[in-house]
Design a protein around this motif. Structure first.
Motif, PDB file in Angstrom:
ATOM      1  N   VAL A   1       0.579  -1.831   6.860  1.00 18.20           N
ATOM      2  CA  VAL A   1       0.023  -3.181   7.013  1.00 18.20           C
ATOM      3  C   VAL A   1       0.953  -4.184   6.330  1.00 18.20           C
ATOM      4  CG1 VAL A   1      -2.379  -2.442   7.216  1.00 18.20           C
ATOM      5  CG2 VAL A   1      -1.437  -2.877   4.956  1.00 18.20           C
ATOM      6  N   LYS A   2       0.876  -5.430   6.814  1.00 19.74           N
ATOM      7  CA  LYS A   2       1.782  -6.465   6.319  1.00 19.74           C
ATOM      8  C   LYS A   2       1.631  -6.710   4.814  1.00 19.74           C
ATOM      9  CE  LYS A   2       2.148 -11.299   7.432  1.00 19.74           C
ATOM     10  NZ  LYS A   2       1.615 -12.317   8.318  1.00 19.74           N
ATOM     11  N   ASN A   3       0.402  -6.509   4.337  1.00 19.92           N
ATOM     12  CA  ASN A   3       0.123  -6.725   2.905  1.00 19.92           C
ATOM     13  C   ASN A   3       0.973  -5.875   1.987  1.00 19.92           C
ATOM     14  OD1 ASN A   3      -1.724  -8.623   3.074  1.00 19.92           O
ATOM     15  ND2 ASN A   3      -3.520  -7.320   2.694  1.00 19.92           N
ATOM     16  N   LEU A   4       1.474  -4.780   2.521  1.00 22.20           N
ATOM     17  CA  LEU A   4       2.307  -3.889   1.700  1.00 22.20           C
ATOM     18  C   LEU A   4       3.480  -4.664   1.094  1.00 22.20           C
ATOM     19  CD1 LEU A   4       2.709  -0.667   1.197  1.00 22.20           C
ATOM     20  CD2 LEU A   4       4.613  -0.972   2.776  1.00 22.20           C
ATOM     21  N   THR A   5       3.924  -5.679   1.805  1.00 20.01           N
ATOM     22  CA  THR A   5       5.127  -6.388   1.346  1.00 20.01           C
ATOM     23  C   THR A   5       4.841  -7.331   0.173  1.00 20.01           C
ATOM     24  OG1 THR A   5       4.759  -8.169   2.922  1.00 20.01           O
ATOM     25  CG2 THR A   5       6.127  -6.343   3.658  1.00 20.01           C
ATOM     26  N   THR A   6       3.563  -7.682  -0.025  1.00 18.99           N
ATOM     27  CA  THR A   6       3.243  -8.628  -1.101  1.00 18.99           C
ATOM     28  C   THR A   6       2.354  -7.994  -2.170  1.00 18.99           C
ATOM     29  OG1 THR A   6       1.433  -9.375   0.293  1.00 18.99           O
ATOM     30  CG2 THR A   6       3.418 -10.732   0.287  1.00 18.99           C
ATOM     31  N   HIS A   7       1.822  -6.820  -1.867  1.00 16.29           N
ATOM     32  CA  HIS A   7       0.866  -6.164  -2.755  1.00 16.29           C
ATOM     33  C   HIS A   7       1.417  -6.003  -4.177  1.00 16.29           C
ATOM     34  CE1 HIS A   7      -1.060  -2.372  -4.298  1.00 16.29           C
ATOM     35  NE2 HIS A   7      -2.099  -3.110  -3.993  1.00 16.29           N
ATOM     36  N   ASP A   8       0.544  -6.219  -5.138  1.00 20.59           N
ATOM     37  CA  ASP A   8       0.908  -6.063  -6.557  1.00 20.59           C
ATOM     38  C   ASP A   8       2.199  -6.816  -6.902  1.00 20.59           C
ATOM     39  OD1 ASP A   8       0.483  -5.210  -9.089  1.00 20.59           O
ATOM     40  OD2 ASP A   8       1.232  -3.189  -8.784  1.00 20.59           O
ATOM     41  N   LYS A   9       2.205  -8.071  -6.573  1.00 21.70           N
ATOM     42  CA  LYS A   9       3.360  -8.962  -6.819  1.00 21.70           C
ATOM     43  C   LYS A   9       4.661  -8.333  -6.342  1.00 21.70           C
ATOM     44  CE  LYS A   9       1.296 -11.105 -10.903  1.00 21.70           C
ATOM     45  NZ  LYS A   9       0.843 -10.223 -11.979  1.00 21.70           N
ATOM     46  N   LYS A  10       4.633  -7.709  -5.188  1.00 23.62           N
ATOM     47  CA  LYS A  10       5.791  -7.077  -4.532  1.00 23.62           C
ATOM     48  C   LYS A  10       6.237  -5.796  -5.216  1.00 23.62           C
ATOM     49  CE  LYS A  10       8.085 -10.795  -2.145  1.00 23.62           C
ATOM     50  NZ  LYS A  10       9.291 -11.561  -2.061  1.00 23.62           N
ATOM     51  N   ASP A  11       5.513  -5.348  -6.221  1.00 19.69           N
ATOM     52  CA  ASP A  11       5.937  -4.154  -6.938  1.00 19.69           C
ATOM     53  C   ASP A  11       5.874  -2.923  -6.020  1.00 19.69           C
ATOM     54  OD1 ASP A  11       6.885  -3.021  -9.312  1.00 19.69           O
ATOM     55  OD2 ASP A  11       4.921  -2.085  -9.632  1.00 19.69           O
ATOM     56  N   THR A  12       4.823  -2.852  -5.188  1.00 20.82           N
ATOM     57  CA  THR A  12       4.669  -1.714  -4.286  1.00 20.82           C
ATOM     58  C   THR A  12       5.856  -1.647  -3.324  1.00 20.82           C
ATOM     59  OG1 THR A  12       2.288  -1.896  -4.446  1.00 20.82           O
ATOM     60  CG2 THR A  12       3.141  -0.737  -2.523  1.00 20.82           C
ATOM     61  N   TRP A  13       6.173  -2.792  -2.727  1.00 22.25           N
ATOM     62  CA  TRP A  13       7.303  -2.862  -1.787  1.00 22.25           C
ATOM     63  C   TRP A  13       8.604  -2.441  -2.486  1.00 22.25           C
ATOM     64  CZ3 TRP A  13       8.593  -3.127   3.126  1.00 22.25           C
ATOM     65  CH2 TRP A  13       9.884  -3.547   3.462  1.00 22.25           C
ATOM     66  N   ASN A  14       8.853  -3.004  -3.656  1.00 27.26           N
ATOM     67  CA  ASN A  14      10.100  -2.685  -4.367  1.00 27.26           C
ATOM     68  C   ASN A  14      10.159  -1.207  -4.736  1.00 27.26           C
ATOM     69  OD1 ASN A  14      10.983  -5.300  -4.182  1.00 27.26           O
ATOM     70  ND2 ASN A  14      10.059  -5.925  -6.126  1.00 27.26           N
TER      71      ASN A  14
ATOM     72  N   PRO B   1      -1.193   5.810   4.903  1.00 30.07           N
ATOM     73  CA  PRO B   1      -2.245   4.979   4.300  1.00 30.07           C
ATOM     74  C   PRO B   1      -1.693   4.368   3.015  1.00 30.07           C
ATOM     75  CG  PRO B   1      -3.022   7.216   4.752  1.00 30.07           C
ATOM     76  CD  PRO B   1      -1.548   7.236   4.918  1.00 30.07           C
ATOM     77  N   CYS B   2      -2.026   3.106   2.799  1.00 29.55           N
ATOM     78  CA  CYS B   2      -1.474   2.410   1.624  1.00 29.55           C
ATOM     79  C   CYS B   2      -2.521   2.366   0.524  1.00 29.55           C
ATOM     80  CB  CYS B   2      -1.100   0.990   2.016  1.00 29.55           C
ATOM     81  SG  CYS B   2      -0.817  -0.072   0.604  1.00 29.55           S
TER      82      CYS B   2
ATOM     83  N   ASP C   1       7.128   8.849 -12.427  1.00 31.37           N
ATOM     84  CA  ASP C   1       7.332   8.576 -11.005  1.00 31.37           C
ATOM     85  C   ASP C   1       6.224   7.651 -10.520  1.00 31.37           C
ATOM     86  OD1 ASP C   1       7.397   8.552  -8.268  1.00 31.37           O
ATOM     87  OD2 ASP C   1       7.961  10.650  -8.096  1.00 31.37           O
ATOM     88  N   LYS C   2       6.640   6.432 -10.164  1.00 28.28           N
ATOM     89  CA  LYS C   2       5.640   5.416  -9.795  1.00 28.28           C
ATOM     90  C   LYS C   2       4.900   5.711  -8.497  1.00 28.28           C
ATOM     91  CE  LYS C   2       5.848   0.853 -11.411  1.00 28.28           C
ATOM     92  NZ  LYS C   2       6.086  -0.520 -11.074  1.00 28.28           N
ATOM     93  N   THR C   3       5.439   6.622  -7.678  1.00 21.98           N
ATOM     94  CA  THR C   3       4.767   6.887  -6.403  1.00 21.98           C
ATOM     95  C   THR C   3       3.743   8.014  -6.528  1.00 21.98           C
ATOM     96  OG1 THR C   3       6.327   8.545  -5.594  1.00 21.98           O
ATOM     97  CG2 THR C   3       6.862   6.246  -5.157  1.00 21.98           C
ATOM     98  N   LYS C   4       3.750   8.669  -7.660  1.00 17.50           N
ATOM     99  CA  LYS C   4       2.861   9.827  -7.833  1.00 17.50           C
ATOM    100  C   LYS C   4       1.398   9.416  -7.632  1.00 17.50           C
ATOM    101  CE  LYS C   4       3.737  14.008 -10.186  1.00 17.50           C
ATOM    102  NZ  LYS C   4       4.691  14.626 -11.073  1.00 17.50           N
ATOM    103  N   GLY C   5       0.643  10.278  -6.988  1.00 16.98           N
ATOM    104  CA  GLY C   5      -0.764   9.942  -6.765  1.00 16.98           C
ATOM    105  C   GLY C   5      -0.967   9.112  -5.513  1.00 16.98           C
ATOM    106  N   THR C   6       0.110   8.750  -4.824  1.00 11.10           N
ATOM    107  CA  THR C   6      -0.030   8.009  -3.562  1.00 11.10           C
ATOM    108  C   THR C   6       0.486   8.902  -2.428  1.00 11.10           C
ATOM    109  OG1 THR C   6       2.189   7.098  -3.474  1.00 11.10           O
ATOM    110  CG2 THR C   6       0.593   5.901  -4.807  1.00 11.10           C
ATOM    111  N   LEU C   7       0.116   8.590  -1.213  1.00  6.62           N
ATOM    112  CA  LEU C   7       0.584   9.428  -0.109  1.00  6.62           C
ATOM    113  C   LEU C   7       2.058   9.160   0.200  1.00  6.62           C
ATOM    114  CD1 LEU C   7      -2.712   9.408   1.859  1.00  6.62           C
ATOM    115  CD2 LEU C   7      -1.562  11.447   1.016  1.00  6.62           C
TER     116      LEU C   7
END
Ligand SMILES: C[S@@+](CC[C@H](N)C(=O)[O-])C[C@H]1O[C@@H](n2cnc3c(N)ncnc32)[C@H](O)[C@@H]1O
Length: 392
Positions: free
Chosen positions: A118-131, A71-72, A86-92
């Protein structure tokens, strides 16, 4: 090829079906939703662990491949803004990272990873999530492409008429000294497929999938209107705005006012007919969603019974029969006209749109079944990618 895999956020087991076909053995599955777990257990006869955030890492057996359709959630809120290093903390995604990291630390990295979202993962938060995701995987020693692979069942060699663009992240741990393949496929024109010409539909279905007479009458009502105007509407028809002055022009956005004015013009042009039609169907007293029609087929279809229909909050939507829009929720189950009836697609047909074999045992609760096939990963797409990744 025999290999072992870990199935995280396993749902009803879309990854499992595909990987088993390729010779994979699942050594660990985790899923928090009990209805999905029940279906998983019925099909695969194995233990499914619950909440991944509560599982001891030592309990997870080693495997050659880790899969996850995670889940994103928003990374930005959980990351630096809240002071985590850690930027991923608090996420699955953090839990995926913890598992991969555990095996790297004990010097037994999991060889392959295959994640879906989902495809949105690649653009979410100005690509910050993807990066963040890509950098995190790379830091753990995984070779991954930094560009997204976006694939839909309509892109398969034998296309499935279901448009579902999802992003797949695949990788291999550098310690194994193997090259990461560049998994290629031809992006196909979704309009070239046709639901009615595919093997998805059943001839005989239970009566409970046949549309109730009220909704059939709504469809017939719109058909009659279409038959009596000499064009196919390129704008949404909003009957609830035919008669009334538009929304407050100060308040309503420009695009909405444009549609309202177009509808009022349309009403004036066809007033004589529309008034008779409205009286026949008690149109002005229908609920607002039944007073709206979105014809999205241009000139490619002539009648509603040739299209794929959905009763949506924005009205009755009719689209070309080439493919089903991404399955999501029970309230918008696609409707077709088949074997002399308007009816919903059945859960079994939804399973086929997700490339599940007919031997797969599905939930007997329709609400759950529609939801599960809306959540699951497409088996055919996983099979396509995993076959190339694992070279099986
Ligand atoms: C997008 S779905 C994945 C579906 C799956 N790939 C399939 O083939 O059916 C995400 C799943 O993660 C599950 N989930 C959410 N939070 C979880 C958690 N903390 N632990 C385990 N599973 C979780 C949800 O219940 C949901 O089934």
């Amino acid at each position: 090829m025999a290999f072992k895999f870990i199935d995280l956020f396993s749902g009803i087991g879309g990854f499992h079906v595909a990987l088993k076909k390729l010779g994979g053995e699942c050594v660990f599955a985790s899923e928090i939703n009990q209805d999905a777990v029940d279906v998983y257990k019925k099909n695969f006869q194995m233990e499914v662990y619950g909440d991944i955030t509560k599982i001891d890492l030592e309990k997870i057996p080693h495997a050659d491949l880790l899969t996850a359709g995670f889940p994103c959630q928003s990374f930005s809120k959980a990351g630096f803004q809240n002071g985590f290093s850690d930027k991923t903390k608090g996420t699955l995604f953090f839990n995926i990272k913890e598992i991969l990291s555990y095996f790297v630390n004990i010097k037994q990295p999991i060889k392959y990873i295959l994640l879906e979202n989902v495809k949105n993962l690649t653009t979410h938060d100005k690509k910050d999530t993807w990066n963040t995701i890509i950098n995190t995987l790379q830091k753990l020693g995984y070779i991954v492409h930094d560009y997204p692979t976006i694939m839909s069942p309509t892109d398969l060699d034998k296309p499935i008429p279901h448009s579902r663009d999802r992003v797949y992240i695949y990788g291999v741990h550098k310690s194994y000294n193997i090259d990461l393949p560049n998994i290629e496929f031809t992006k196909k024109n979704k309009n070239n497929s046709n639901l009615f010409a595919s093997n998805i539909l059943d001839f005989d279905v239970d009566r409970r999938y046949i549309l109730d007479s009220n909704k059939v009458r709504i469809i017939e009502m719109w058909q009659e209107l279409l038959d009596n105007i000499d064009f196919k509407p390129s704008f949404p028809i909003w009957g609830n705005y035919f008669l009334y002055p538009s929304d407050d022009p100060e308040q309503a956005p420009e695009w909405k006012l444009r549609i309202i004015y177009r509808n009022q013009e349309f009403y004036r042009e066809y007033k004589t007919y529309i008034d008779k039609w409205a009286e026949k169907y008690n149109f002005w007293n229908l609920k607002p969603t039944f007073q709206k029609l979105e014809w999205q087929c241009q000139e490619d279809c002539t009648r509603l019974n040739e299209t794929i229909l959905q009763f949506r909050p924005s009205g009755l939507r009719a689209k070309r029969p080439s493919f089903i829009p991404a399955l999501v929720a029970i309230s918008q189950v696609p409707i077709i006209y088949y074997q002399d009836n308007y009816r919903k697609l059945t859960p079994r047909e939804c399973a086929r749109l997700q490339s599940f074999p007919d031997s797969f045992k599905i939930s007997e609760n329709d609400y759950q079944a529609y939801k599960q096939f809306g959540n699951t990963v497409n088996v055919g797409v996983v099979e396509y990618i995993a076959r190339k990744l694992l070279e099986v």
